[in-house]
Design a protein around this motif. Structure first.
Motif, mmCIF file in Angstrom:
data_model
loop_
_atom_site.group_PDB
_atom_site.id
_atom_site.type_symbol
_atom_site.label_atom_id
_atom_site.label_comp_id
_atom_site.label_asym_id
_atom_site.label_seq_id
_atom_site.Cartn_x
_atom_site.Cartn_y
_atom_site.Cartn_z
ATOM 1 N N PRO A 5 1.057 1.888 -5.957
ATOM 2 C CA PRO A 5 0.365 0.878 -5.149
ATOM 3 C C PRO A 5 -0.924 0.424 -5.835
ATOM 4 C CG PRO A 5 -0.099 3.053 -4.297
ATOM 5 C CD PRO A 5 0.911 3.236 -5.410
ATOM 6 N N PRO A 6 -1.439 -0.726 -5.418
ATOM 7 C CA PRO A 6 -2.729 -1.165 -5.964
ATOM 8 C C PRO A 6 -3.852 -0.259 -5.463
ATOM 9 C CG PRO A 6 -2.096 -2.583 -4.159
ATOM 10 C CD PRO A 6 -0.933 -1.654 -4.412
ATOM 11 N N GLN A 7 -4.911 -0.164 -6.240
ATOM 12 C CA GLN A 7 -6.132 0.464 -5.748
ATOM 13 C C GLN A 7 -6.726 -0.510 -4.742
ATOM 14 O OE1 GLN A 7 -7.521 3.558 -6.699
ATOM 15 N NE2 GLN A 7 -5.467 3.773 -7.537
ATOM 16 N N LEU A 8 -7.069 -0.017 -3.572
ATOM 17 C CA LEU A 8 -7.663 -0.859 -2.542
ATOM 18 C C LEU A 8 -9.056 -0.340 -2.243
ATOM 19 C CD1 LEU A 8 -7.482 -3.116 -0.377
ATOM 20 C CD2 LEU A 8 -6.577 -1.362 1.186
ATOM 21 N N GLN A 9 -10.039 -1.195 -2.431
ATOM 22 C CA GLN A 9 -11.423 -0.858 -2.123
ATOM 23 C C GLN A 9 -11.907 -1.847 -1.070
ATOM 24 O OE1 GLN A 9 -13.604 -0.811 -5.814
ATOM 25 N NE2 GLN A 9 -12.149 0.592 -6.764
ATOM 26 N N LEU A 23 -6.322 6.015 6.365
ATOM 27 C CA LEU A 23 -6.180 5.333 5.083
ATOM 28 C C LEU A 23 -7.255 5.771 4.090
ATOM 29 C CD1 LEU A 23 -5.297 1.745 6.315
ATOM 30 C CD2 LEU A 23 -3.778 3.312 5.075
ATOM 31 N N SER A 24 -8.440 6.089 4.597
ATOM 32 C CA SER A 24 -9.542 6.474 3.703
ATOM 33 C C SER A 24 -9.269 7.776 2.964
ATOM 34 C CB SER A 24 -10.863 6.581 4.481
ATOM 35 O OG SER A 24 -10.921 7.791 5.214
ATOM 36 N N HIS A 25 -8.261 8.519 3.400
ATOM 37 C CA HIS A 25 -7.895 9.769 2.731
ATOM 38 C C HIS A 25 -6.800 9.576 1.684
ATOM 39 C CE1 HIS A 25 -10.414 12.521 5.038
ATOM 40 N NE2 HIS A 25 -10.169 11.746 6.076
ATOM 41 N N LEU A 26 -6.235 8.383 1.592
ATOM 42 C CA LEU A 26 -5.235 8.124 0.555
ATOM 43 C C LEU A 26 -5.925 8.048 -0.802
ATOM 44 C CD1 LEU A 26 -2.995 5.421 2.297
ATOM 45 C CD2 LEU A 26 -2.518 7.862 2.013
ATOM 46 N N PRO A 27 -5.281 8.538 -1.860
ATOM 47 C CA PRO A 27 -5.944 8.553 -3.167
ATOM 48 C C PRO A 27 -6.207 7.177 -3.768
ATOM 49 C CG PRO A 27 -3.656 9.285 -3.352
ATOM 50 C CD PRO A 27 -3.955 9.145 -1.881
ATOM 51 N N HIS A 28 -5.520 6.147 -3.296
ATOM 52 C CA HIS A 28 -5.703 4.806 -3.854
ATOM 53 C C HIS A 28 -6.528 3.891 -2.937
ATOM 54 C CE1 HIS A 28 -2.015 4.630 -1.438
ATOM 55 N NE2 HIS A 28 -2.249 3.345 -1.272
ATOM 56 N N VAL A 29 -7.179 4.469 -1.913
ATOM 57 C CA VAL A 29 -7.973 3.663 -0.980
ATOM 58 C C VAL A 29 -9.403 4.193 -0.914
ATOM 59 C CG1 VAL A 29 -8.236 2.919 1.428
ATOM 60 C CG2 VAL A 29 -5.938 3.083 0.419
ATOM 61 N N LEU A 64 0.814 -1.214 0.000
ATOM 62 C CA LEU A 64 0.000 0.000 0.000
ATOM 63 C C LEU A 64 0.849 1.266 0.000
ATOM 64 C CD1 LEU A 64 -2.798 -0.977 2.534
ATOM 65 C CD2 LEU A 64 -2.835 -1.109 0.026
ATOM 66 N N HIS A 65 2.139 1.133 0.277
ATOM 67 C CA HIS A 65 3.016 2.289 0.395
ATOM 68 C C HIS A 65 4.130 2.290 -0.644
ATOM 69 C CE1 HIS A 65 0.811 3.053 4.032
ATOM 70 N NE2 HIS A 65 1.056 1.819 4.410
ATOM 71 N N ARG A 66 4.101 1.319 -1.544
ATOM 72 C CA ARG A 66 5.124 1.278 -2.584
ATOM 73 C C ARG A 66 4.786 2.279 -3.696
ATOM 74 N NH1 ARG A 66 3.113 -4.543 -4.901
ATOM 75 N NH2 ARG A 66 1.484 -3.730 -6.269
ATOM 76 N N GLU A 67 5.742 2.493 -4.571
ATOM 77 C CA GLU A 67 5.469 3.305 -5.752
ATOM 78 C C GLU A 67 4.443 2.555 -6.604
ATOM 79 O OE1 GLU A 67 7.913 5.066 -9.558
ATOM 80 O OE2 GLU A 67 9.007 4.626 -7.717
#
Length: 196
Positions: free
Chosen positions: A73-77, A105-111, A68-71
């Motif tokens: 990252p996957p989209q996580l839903q 985490l809910s504020h991250l663009p990919h979550v 979740l923190h790598r360059e």
């Protein structure tokens, strides 16, 4: 095919799909998903399950969370049944910290994190948790989909495209009963306030 009989390596195989996925959709009816757990919550859940080496299990889980923190990252839903945010795993303080982590985490663009509230009544997800891992993002799928369906003694890995597609339908139906992202954040905040 993975679905034909039980394979004790299905969980390990599912972790390989998880590492390679561009999109992960997790529905949980009982626990905060491992990818977003804090250490104290994870240790309490391992101990409740009777694990003999919870510290090793946490190290493995923490390593999984690095995706979740790598360059790139996957989209996580994530869809959670409301019971997940109410059950005080590890006690009030641990649960409040876990809920705070979900909010962050809910504020991250990919979550994307959403909760199915109790007042929606019965829904399709009540018969078990699952995770859909996909090679591509979005509704138009190309590449592979793999589903890991949870079970008490060991889950099931599903790679058959038609069966995996059934889980996409299941995901959509469960999600139709979920709160918006903003509504979910409000519910988590009010849950935290009621616990203190």
């Amino acid at each position: 095919m993975a679905e034909s009989k039980h394979d004790p390596d299905w969980y390990k195989q599912s972790l390989s799909y998880e590492r390679r996925a561009a999109l992960i959709r997790a529905y949980e009816s009982l626990w905060v998903p491992g990818l977003v757990q804090i250490e104290e919550y994870a240790l309490a859940s391992f101990e409740a399950a009777g694990a003999t080496d919870p510290d090793r299990l946490w190290r493995d889980r923490k390593a999984r969370q690095e995706i979740l923190h790598r360059e790139n990252p996957p989209q996580l839903q994530v869809l959670l049944d409301q019971a997940v945010i109410l059950r005080q795993v590890g006690g009030v303080e641990v649960m409040c910290r876990q809920l705070q982590r979900l909010l962050e985490l809910s504020h991250l663009p990919h979550v994307i994190l959403r909760v199915i509230p109790f007042d929606e009544g019965a829904h399709m997800g009540q018969d078990g948790s699952f995770k859909i891992m996909s090679a591509t993002r979005g509704q138009r799928r190309s590449g592979w989909d793999a589903v890991y369906a949870e079970a008490p003694i060991g889950g099931r890995l599903i790679t058959d495209p038609a069966k995996a597609a059934d889980f996409w339908i299941r995901w959509d139906r469960i999600g139709a009963k979920a709160l918006t992202v903003a509504g979910t954040r409000r519910l988590i905040l009010s849950t935290m306030e009621s616990m203190r």
